[in-house]
Design a protein around this motif. Sequence first.
Motif, PDB file in Angstrom:
ATOM      1  N   GLU A 151      32.065 -40.086   0.011  1.00  0.00           N
ATOM      2  CA  GLU A 151      31.762 -39.772  -1.388  1.00  0.00           C
ATOM      3  C   GLU A 151      32.893 -38.953  -2.011  1.00  0.00           C
ATOM      4  O   GLU A 151      33.322 -39.237  -3.127  1.00  0.00           O
ATOM      5  CB  GLU A 151      30.426 -39.025  -1.484  1.00  0.00           C
ATOM      6  CG  GLU A 151      30.013 -38.645  -2.884  1.00  0.00           C
ATOM      7  CD  GLU A 151      29.719 -39.833  -3.793  1.00  0.00           C
ATOM      8  OE1 GLU A 151      29.753 -39.636  -5.025  1.00  0.00           O
ATOM      9  OE2 GLU A 151      29.450 -40.950  -3.305  1.00  0.00           O
ATOM     10  N   LYS A 152      33.395 -37.957  -1.294  1.00  0.00           N
ATOM     11  CA  LYS A 152      34.494 -37.151  -1.816  1.00  0.00           C
ATOM     12  C   LYS A 152      35.732 -38.023  -2.019  1.00  0.00           C
ATOM     13  O   LYS A 152      36.405 -37.928  -3.053  1.00  0.00           O
ATOM     14  CB  LYS A 152      34.808 -35.992  -0.877  1.00  0.00           C
ATOM     15  CG  LYS A 152      35.938 -35.127  -1.378  1.00  0.00           C
ATOM     16  CD  LYS A 152      36.223 -33.962  -0.457  1.00  0.00           C
ATOM     17  CE  LYS A 152      37.391 -33.160  -1.015  1.00  0.00           C
ATOM     18  NZ  LYS A 152      37.777 -32.075  -0.128  1.00  0.00           N
ATOM     19  N   VAL A 196      41.651 -42.319   2.869  1.00  0.00           N
ATOM     20  CA  VAL A 196      40.371 -42.047   3.538  1.00  0.00           C
ATOM     21  C   VAL A 196      39.405 -43.202   3.315  1.00  0.00           C
ATOM     22  O   VAL A 196      38.693 -43.608   4.245  1.00  0.00           O
ATOM     23  CB  VAL A 196      39.772 -40.700   3.076  1.00  0.00           C
ATOM     24  CG1 VAL A 196      38.350 -40.519   3.595  1.00  0.00           C
ATOM     25  CG2 VAL A 196      40.663 -39.548   3.531  1.00  0.00           C
ATOM     26  N   LEU A 197      39.371 -43.751   2.111  1.00  0.00           N
ATOM     27  CA  LEU A 197      38.498 -44.899   1.859  1.00  0.00           C
ATOM     28  C   LEU A 197      38.861 -46.056   2.789  1.00  0.00           C
ATOM     29  O   LEU A 197      37.984 -46.680   3.392  1.00  0.00           O
ATOM     30  CB  LEU A 197      38.581 -45.330   0.401  1.00  0.00           C
ATOM     31  CG  LEU A 197      38.016 -44.332  -0.605  1.00  0.00           C
ATOM     32  CD1 LEU A 197      38.368 -44.755  -2.024  1.00  0.00           C
ATOM     33  CD2 LEU A 197      36.519 -44.173  -0.437  1.00  0.00           C
ATOM     34  N   ALA A 215      42.933 -54.145  -0.647  1.00  0.00           N
ATOM     35  CA  ALA A 215      43.693 -54.561  -1.834  1.00  0.00           C
ATOM     36  C   ALA A 215      42.984 -54.122  -3.115  1.00  0.00           C
ATOM     37  O   ALA A 215      43.627 -53.665  -4.066  1.00  0.00           O
ATOM     38  CB  ALA A 215      43.901 -56.072  -1.825  1.00  0.00           C
ATOM     39  N   PHE A 216      41.665 -54.231  -3.145  1.00  0.00           N
ATOM     40  CA  PHE A 216      40.896 -53.780  -4.307  1.00  0.00           C
ATOM     41  C   PHE A 216      41.092 -52.280  -4.522  1.00  0.00           C
ATOM     42  O   PHE A 216      41.349 -51.830  -5.635  1.00  0.00           O
ATOM     43  CB  PHE A 216      39.412 -54.104  -4.102  1.00  0.00           C
ATOM     44  CG  PHE A 216      38.512 -53.449  -5.111  1.00  0.00           C
ATOM     45  CD1 PHE A 216      38.385 -53.961  -6.389  1.00  0.00           C
ATOM     46  CD2 PHE A 216      37.781 -52.318  -4.772  1.00  0.00           C
ATOM     47  CE1 PHE A 216      37.548 -53.354  -7.321  1.00  0.00           C
ATOM     48  CE2 PHE A 216      36.945 -51.706  -5.689  1.00  0.00           C
ATOM     49  CZ  PHE A 216      36.831 -52.228  -6.968  1.00  0.00           C
ATOM     50  N   ARG A 217      40.985 -51.498  -3.462  1.00  0.00           N
ATOM     51  CA  ARG A 217      41.140 -50.045  -3.571  1.00  0.00           C
ATOM     52  C   ARG A 217      42.528 -49.679  -4.095  1.00  0.00           C
ATOM     53  O   ARG A 217      42.677 -48.740  -4.859  1.00  0.00           O
ATOM     54  CB  ARG A 217      40.928 -49.384  -2.208  1.00  0.00           C
ATOM     55  CG  ARG A 217      39.527 -49.452  -1.712  1.00  0.00           C
ATOM     56  CD  ARG A 217      38.715 -48.325  -2.251  1.00  0.00           C
ATOM     57  NE  ARG A 217      37.397 -48.372  -1.647  1.00  0.00           N
ATOM     58  CZ  ARG A 217      36.278 -48.365  -2.334  1.00  0.00           C
ATOM     59  NH1 ARG A 217      36.300 -48.269  -3.644  1.00  0.00           N
ATOM     60  NH2 ARG A 217      35.116 -48.413  -1.734  1.00  0.00           N
ATOM     61  N   ALA A 218      43.547 -50.403  -3.665  1.00  0.00           N
ATOM     62  CA  ALA A 218      44.920 -50.098  -4.078  1.00  0.00           C
ATOM     63  C   ALA A 218      45.100 -50.252  -5.583  1.00  0.00           C
ATOM     64  O   ALA A 218      45.900 -49.554  -6.187  1.00  0.00           O
ATOM     65  CB  ALA A 218      45.903 -50.999  -3.332  1.00  0.00           C
ATOM     66  N   GLY A 219      44.334 -51.151  -6.222  1.00  0.00           N
ATOM     67  CA  GLY A 219      44.470 -51.382  -7.652  1.00  0.00           C
ATOM     68  C   GLY A 219      43.374 -50.762  -8.497  1.00  0.00           C
ATOM     69  O   GLY A 219      43.324 -50.957  -9.705  1.00  0.00           O
TER      70      GLY A 219
END
Length: 125
Positions: free
Chosen positions: A20-21, A30-31, A58-62
């Motif tokens: 969550e953080k 961390v994600l 890839a989603f997190r990176a963008g």
Amino acid sequence: MDINIPEVVAEMTEAFMRYEKALTTNDVAVLDELFHNSPLTLRYGVTENLHSYDEIRAFRAGRPSVGLEREIYNTRITTYGRDFATANTEFKRKNSTKTGRQSQTWIRTADGWRVVSAHVSLLEA
């Protein structure tokens, strides 16, 4: 099978709160760490269906890095034995009329607790 062994619930709650953080501070490293690195890992989001760790990464990176703060409530952590758990919560973002729901399935790996399946959805207020 033992359900909700107190020390396992405590471990899983710590992992969930770490997630969550990282989510609300856009700590992509961390994600990425907390999702199981497997082609079988999946995440269904509000606008996307991601069918592997690589797609999730890839989603997190963008992903946008602003407006991520939210209040969570009605969080339920349930453990099934020592190596399998679910985490479910509801949330509301600041300045939004919508509420959201988040469900995650976690497993214990040699590297610690990891998400293997996740789902996020929004409801109209």
